[in-house]
Design a protein around this motif. Structure first.
Motif, PDB file in Angstrom:
ATOM      1  N   ASP A  53      -1.072  -5.513   8.704  1.00 44.85           N
ATOM      2  CA  ASP A  53      -0.764  -4.196   8.143  1.00 44.85           C
ATOM      3  C   ASP A  53      -0.803  -4.285   6.626  1.00 44.85           C
ATOM      4  N   ILE A  54      -1.524  -3.356   6.014  1.00 47.00           N
ATOM      5  CA  ILE A  54      -1.737  -3.380   4.569  1.00 47.00           C
ATOM      6  C   ILE A  54      -1.469  -1.996   3.997  1.00 47.00           C
ATOM      7  N   ASP A  55      -0.668  -1.957   2.938  1.00 42.70           N
ATOM      8  CA  ASP A  55      -0.437  -0.724   2.192  1.00 42.70           C
ATOM      9  C   ASP A  55      -1.040  -0.882   0.805  1.00 42.70           C
ATOM     10  N   ILE A  56      -1.953   0.015   0.464  1.00 45.36           N
ATOM     11  CA  ILE A  56      -2.468   0.103  -0.896  1.00 45.36           C
ATOM     12  C   ILE A  56      -1.651   1.202  -1.564  1.00 45.36           C
ATOM     13  N   ILE A  57      -0.943   0.844  -2.611  1.00 41.66           N
ATOM     14  CA  ILE A  57      -0.057   1.793  -3.273  1.00 41.66           C
ATOM     15  C   ILE A  57      -0.794   2.409  -4.458  1.00 41.66           C
ATOM     16  N   VAL A  58      -0.752   3.745  -4.520  1.00 41.67           N
ATOM     17  CA  VAL A  58      -1.446   4.487  -5.574  1.00 41.67           C
ATOM     18  C   VAL A  58      -0.558   5.602  -6.105  1.00 41.67           C
ATOM     19  N   THR A  59      -0.892   6.066  -7.300  1.00 40.88           N
ATOM     20  CA  THR A  59      -0.273   7.298  -7.783  1.00 40.88           C
ATOM     21  C   THR A  59      -0.995   8.466  -7.112  1.00 40.88           C
ATOM     22  N   ARG A  60      -0.319   9.582  -7.023  1.00 37.14           N
ATOM     23  CA  ARG A  60      -0.927  10.749  -6.369  1.00 37.14           C
ATOM     24  C   ARG A  60      -2.234  11.141  -7.053  1.00 37.14           C
ATOM     25  N   ASN A  61      -2.302  11.014  -8.377  1.00 36.29           N
ATOM     26  CA  ASN A  61      -3.515  11.394  -9.114  1.00 36.29           C
ATOM     27  C   ASN A  61      -4.720  10.546  -8.721  1.00 36.29           C
ATOM     28  N   ASN A  62      -4.505   9.289  -8.362  1.00 35.15           N
ATOM     29  CA  ASN A  62      -5.606   8.394  -8.031  1.00 35.15           C
ATOM     30  C   ASN A  62      -5.941   8.363  -6.543  1.00 35.15           C
ATOM     31  N   LEU A  63      -5.205   9.088  -5.741  1.00 34.14           N
ATOM     32  CA  LEU A  63      -5.412   9.083  -4.293  1.00 34.14           C
ATOM     33  C   LEU A  63      -6.839   9.445  -3.888  1.00 34.14           C
ATOM     34  N   PRO A  64      -7.426  10.532  -4.376  1.00 34.99           N
ATOM     35  CA  PRO A  64      -8.789  10.882  -3.936  1.00 34.99           C
ATOM     36  C   PRO A  64      -9.819   9.795  -4.254  1.00 34.99           C
ATOM     37  N   ALA A  65      -9.735   9.203  -5.427  1.00 39.85           N
ATOM     38  CA  ALA A  65     -10.710   8.172  -5.808  1.00 39.85           C
ATOM     39  C   ALA A  65     -10.572   6.927  -4.931  1.00 39.85           C
ATOM     40  N   VAL A  66      -9.349   6.564  -4.583  1.00 46.05           N
ATOM     41  CA  VAL A  66      -9.131   5.392  -3.730  1.00 46.05           C
ATOM     42  C   VAL A  66      -9.652   5.663  -2.322  1.00 46.05           C
ATOM     43  N   ILE A  67      -9.377   6.833  -1.801  1.00 45.21           N
ATOM     44  CA  ILE A  67      -9.875   7.184  -0.465  1.00 45.21           C
ATOM     45  C   ILE A  67     -11.402   7.134  -0.445  1.00 45.21           C
ATOM     46  N   THR A  68     -12.033   7.673  -1.457  1.00 44.50           N
ATOM     47  CA  THR A  68     -13.496   7.644  -1.528  1.00 44.50           C
ATOM     48  C   THR A  68     -14.013   6.209  -1.572  1.00 44.50           C
ATOM     49  N   ALA A  69     -13.385   5.370  -2.385  1.00 44.61           N
ATOM     50  CA  ALA A  69     -13.839   3.981  -2.518  1.00 44.61           C
ATOM     51  C   ALA A  69     -13.679   3.188  -1.227  1.00 44.61           C
ATOM     52  N   LEU A  70     -12.694   3.539  -0.420  1.00 38.58           N
ATOM     53  CA  LEU A  70     -12.432   2.798   0.821  1.00 38.58           C
ATOM     54  C   LEU A  70     -13.234   3.299   2.014  1.00 38.58           C
ATOM     55  N   THR A  71     -13.801   4.478   1.922  1.00 36.41           N
ATOM     56  CA  THR A  71     -14.474   5.085   3.066  1.00 36.41           C
ATOM     57  C   THR A  71     -15.881   4.513   3.207  1.00 36.41           C
ATOM     58  N   THR A  72     -15.921   3.228   3.546  1.00 36.12           N
ATOM     59  CA  THR A  72     -17.175   2.534   3.842  1.00 36.12           C
ATOM     60  C   THR A  72     -16.933   1.627   5.038  1.00 36.12           C
ATOM     61  N   PRO A  73     -17.927   1.372   5.860  1.00 37.99           N
ATOM     62  CA  PRO A  73     -17.735   0.516   7.035  1.00 37.99           C
ATOM     63  C   PRO A  73     -17.311  -0.913   6.683  1.00 37.99           C
ATOM     64  N   VAL A  74     -17.695  -1.391   5.503  1.00 35.55           N
ATOM     65  CA  VAL A  74     -17.421  -2.776   5.135  1.00 35.55           C
ATOM     66  C   VAL A  74     -16.006  -2.957   4.588  1.00 35.55           C
ATOM     67  N   VAL A  75     -15.432  -1.908   4.034  1.00 35.91           N
ATOM     68  CA  VAL A  75     -14.144  -2.057   3.362  1.00 35.91           C
ATOM     69  C   VAL A  75     -13.005  -1.449   4.169  1.00 35.91           C
ATOM     70  N   GLY A  76     -12.948  -0.133   4.239  1.00 31.95           N
ATOM     71  CA  GLY A  76     -11.813   0.518   4.876  1.00 31.95           C
ATOM     72  C   GLY A  76     -12.139   1.168   6.198  1.00 31.95           C
ATOM     73  N   GLY A  77     -13.380   1.614   6.321  1.00 28.66           N
ATOM     74  CA  GLY A  77     -13.765   2.282   7.551  1.00 28.66           C
ATOM     75  C   GLY A  77     -13.642   3.778   7.446  1.00 28.66           C
ATOM     76  N   GLU A  78     -13.226   4.390   8.532  1.00 26.21           N
ATOM     77  CA  GLU A  78     -13.159   5.843   8.621  1.00 26.21           C
ATOM     78  C   GLU A  78     -11.789   6.349   8.185  1.00 26.21           C
ATOM     79  N   TYR A  79     -11.785   7.319   7.290  1.00 24.70           N
ATOM     80  CA  TYR A  79     -10.549   7.940   6.820  1.00 24.70           C
ATOM     81  C   TYR A  79     -10.012   8.867   7.908  1.00 24.70           C
ATOM     82  N   LYS A  80      -8.724   8.696   8.248  1.00 25.04           N
ATOM     83  CA  LYS A  80      -8.116   9.477   9.328  1.00 25.04           C
ATOM     84  C   LYS A  80      -7.072  10.486   8.859  1.00 25.04           C
ATOM     85  N   GLY A  81      -6.785  10.527   7.576  1.00 25.28           N
ATOM     86  CA  GLY A  81      -5.777  11.462   7.079  1.00 25.28           C
ATOM     87  C   GLY A  81      -4.372  10.899   7.186  1.00 25.28           C
TER      88      GLY A  81
END
Length: 183
Positions: A53-81
């Protein structure tokens, strides 16, 4: 179905470190607060489902950019909300090994405080760690419905001891109730 709970595996911290390195490389252009190993695999000597289990901690302002960066099959996979848990954004990548649950958590949100509090208390309180581990092993012997309801039953069966862990961590009663309701 049975829930798989394994004795503590000393390889789990290494698995986390490897995953963390991959995440840091993928997020090198985005500001994050921290990447934390949470969940039972982060607590030495605690039996756990063999899922990091892994938590990536972000500020609310950086949330969209982090979600975009992770939404790849090699890194984070599918964003589920948020899956009904405010401030905790889930990713699903069942093809990645070792198995993992990846969350992006807004700094200070209750879901993050829950994860960090449980981890931190169980790392220092041997009595609660043993009690919680024994309960998990006992629950793993049961048959659960082969659906989300079964998994929720397993989680809810741990609520009493988790409530005491969170109380010891200093979470208020209203916070503990809110956590229990979304489990």
């Amino acid at each position: 179905m049975r829930i798989e709970v394994s004795p503590y595996d000393p390889a789990w911290p290494k698995h986390f470190a490897d995953i963390k390195a991959t995440l840091e490389a993928a997020l090198n252009h985005v500001q994050i607060v921290a990447i934390e190993h949470v969940g039972s695999t982060s607590v030495p000597d605690l039996p756990a489902k063999p899922i990091i289990d892994i938590d990536i901690i972000v500020t609310r302002n950086n949330l969209p950019a982090v979600i975009t960066a992770l939404t790849t099959p090699v890194v984070g996979g599918e964003y589920k909300g948020e899956w009904g848990i405010p401030g905790r954004h889930a990713f699903c990548a069942p093809h990645l090994l070792p198995a993992r649950n990846l969350y992006v958590c807004v700094e200070g949100c209750l879901a993050l405080r829950n994860h960090l509090s449980v981890r931190d208390v169980l790392r220092v309180d041997e009595g609660l760690r043993v009690e919680y581990g024994d309960l998990k092993l006992k629950l793993a012997e049961r048959e659960w419905a082969d659906d989300d309801i079964g998994a929720q039953g397993y989680t809810r069966a741990k609520n009493e001891v988790l409530g005491r862990i969170l109380e010891k961590a200093g979470l208020a009663e209203w916070e503990r109730k809110e956590i229990e309701e979304v489990q």
